[in-house]
Scaffold this active site. Structure first.
Site, PDB file in Angstrom:
ATOM      1  N   ARG A   4       0.738  -1.255  -0.085  1.00 18.50           N
ATOM      2  CA  ARG A   4      -0.132   0.080  -0.172  1.00 18.50           C
ATOM      3  C   ARG A   4       0.991   1.447  -0.091  1.00 18.50           C
ATOM      4  NH1 ARG A   4      -2.871  -3.905   1.818  1.00 18.50           N
ATOM      5  NH2 ARG A   4      -0.799  -4.378   2.570  1.00 18.50           N
ATOM      6  N   ARG A  29      11.146   4.227   3.682  1.00 20.12           N
ATOM      7  CA  ARG A  29      10.818   2.961   4.648  1.00 20.12           C
ATOM      8  C   ARG A  29      11.891   2.149   5.039  1.00 20.12           C
ATOM      9  NH1 ARG A  29       5.660  -1.144   4.634  1.00 20.12           N
ATOM     10  NH2 ARG A  29       4.759   0.964   5.153  1.00 20.12           N
TER      11      ARG A  29
HETATM   12  N1   CP Z   1      -0.370  -0.057   5.840  1.00 24.40           N
HETATM   13  C1   CP Z   1       0.684  -0.181   5.343  1.00 24.40           C
HETATM   14  O1   CP Z   1       1.731   0.233   5.673  1.00 24.40           O
HETATM   15  O2   CP Z   1       0.713  -1.309   4.288  1.00 24.40           O
HETATM   16  P1   CP Z   1       1.956  -1.558   3.562  1.00 24.40           P
HETATM   17  O3   CP Z   1       3.025  -2.373   4.342  1.00 24.40           O
HETATM   18  O4   CP Z   1       1.503  -2.644   2.345  1.00 24.40           O
HETATM   19  O5   CP Z   1       2.667  -0.535   3.042  1.00 24.40           O
END
Ligand code: CP
Length: 307
Positions: free
Chosen positions: A51, A101
């Protein structure tokens, strides 16, 4: 240079401004479709994501911009030992804005201290996930029309769940909030969040292991996944992973206007039978995340003087 590392980097007024922009994008996407033409977003993902990374990328494309980046540490020079600081300096030469991230708490902060373009924390270890909170806030606002005087149940892995920590920080600035912290004993909210946020601001909270007992009081139920990747011990994970599974029978005593949120990915915490319940908001939350990331990119590029 403005960055978004912690949700508290933005005032409640700025969060409202982002919500207003996101709502305007939803109402008239064509108005925004070329606004970032010639601009580049770099997505530096040292940890898996569906996401966050793809919604950032969709957000930049829908603003008319371009995207560069990588989706795993092993395909970057981090695998050769390059530091986060050097990576940030390097990417600043190629992109107008960075979303990062990283599994290490504080890595996006280090990046922001070394970059010459805005840096967005797209999740750092078990610490914070402020852009998930932007998605959560738009969802709450569109469902409830307010942030004040709500009883919010947070259920699951409150220890390692970084989305929970960011959401508590964000909501702690509104009047009349109450938190119900529902978790197994081993996965309770860290003491520093209780001390520095909840107790410091006199925000009422209760801790319980009983999801069904808490249900009738809740305006919002925020379910979370047990964060397997943060456990040191697989046995502990296996013992705790199915502590809470939301099934239709558990909603018998829930309010008709309850909003059920989950940052996703879901593993087993919410039965798919709940997906068709009008109170399920988690896929709306996914879409709202893209609109809020569009609003965020616009805000940070404008403040950097790039737009
Ligand atoms: N909610 C969220 O951070 O999903 P992902 O880890 O898929 O980015």
């Amino acid at each position: 240079m403005r960055h978004l590392i912690n949700i508290l980097d933005f005032s409640p007024e700025e969060l409202q401004e982002l919500i207003d922009t996101a709502n305007d994008i939803i109402a008239d996407p064509a108005k925004y479709s070329q606004i970032c033409r010639g601009k580049k977003l770099a997505t530096l993902f040292f940890e898996p994501s569906t996401r966050t990374r793809l919604s950032f990328e969709a957000a930049m494309y829908e603003l008319g911009g371009n995207v560069i980046g990588f989706s795993e540490a092993n395909s970057s020079s981090a695998a050769k030992g390059e530091s986060v600081a050097d990576t940030a300096k390097t990417i600043s030469c190629y992109a107008d804005i960075i979303a990062m991230r990283h599994p290490k708490e504080g890595a996006p902060l280090v990046a922001s201290q070394n970059a010459t373009v805005p840096v967005i924390n797209a999740g750092d270890g078990g610490h914070n996930h402020p852009t998930q909170t932007l998605a959560d806030l738009l969802t709450i606002y569109r469902e409830k029309g307010r942030f004040d005087h709500l009883t919010v149940g947070l259920c699951g892995d409150l220890k390692f769940g970084r989305t929970v920590h960011s959401l508590i920080n964000a909501l702690s600035r509104y009047e009349g909030l109450k938190f119900v912290l529902i978790s197994p004993e081993e996965l309770k909210l860290p003491s520093y969040v209780k001390k520095e946020v909840l107790r410091a601001q006199g925000i009422p909270y209760v801790q319980t292991t009983d999801l069904e007992g808490a249900m009738p009081d809740l305006d919002i139920l925020y379910m979370t996944r047990v964060q397997r990747e943060r456990f040191f011990n697989e046995e502990d994970y296996l013992r705790l992973k199915d502590s809470y599974i939301l099934t239709p029978d558990k909603l018998q005593n829930a309010r008709q206007d309850l909003s059920i949120l989950h940052p996703l990915p879901r593993v087993n915490e919410i039965s798919v039978a709940i997906d068709s319940d009008p109170r399920a908001c988690y896929f709306k939350q996914v879409l709202n995340g893209k609109y809020m990331r569009m609003a965020l990119i616009l805000k940070l590029l404008k403040e950097a003087g790039t737009l």
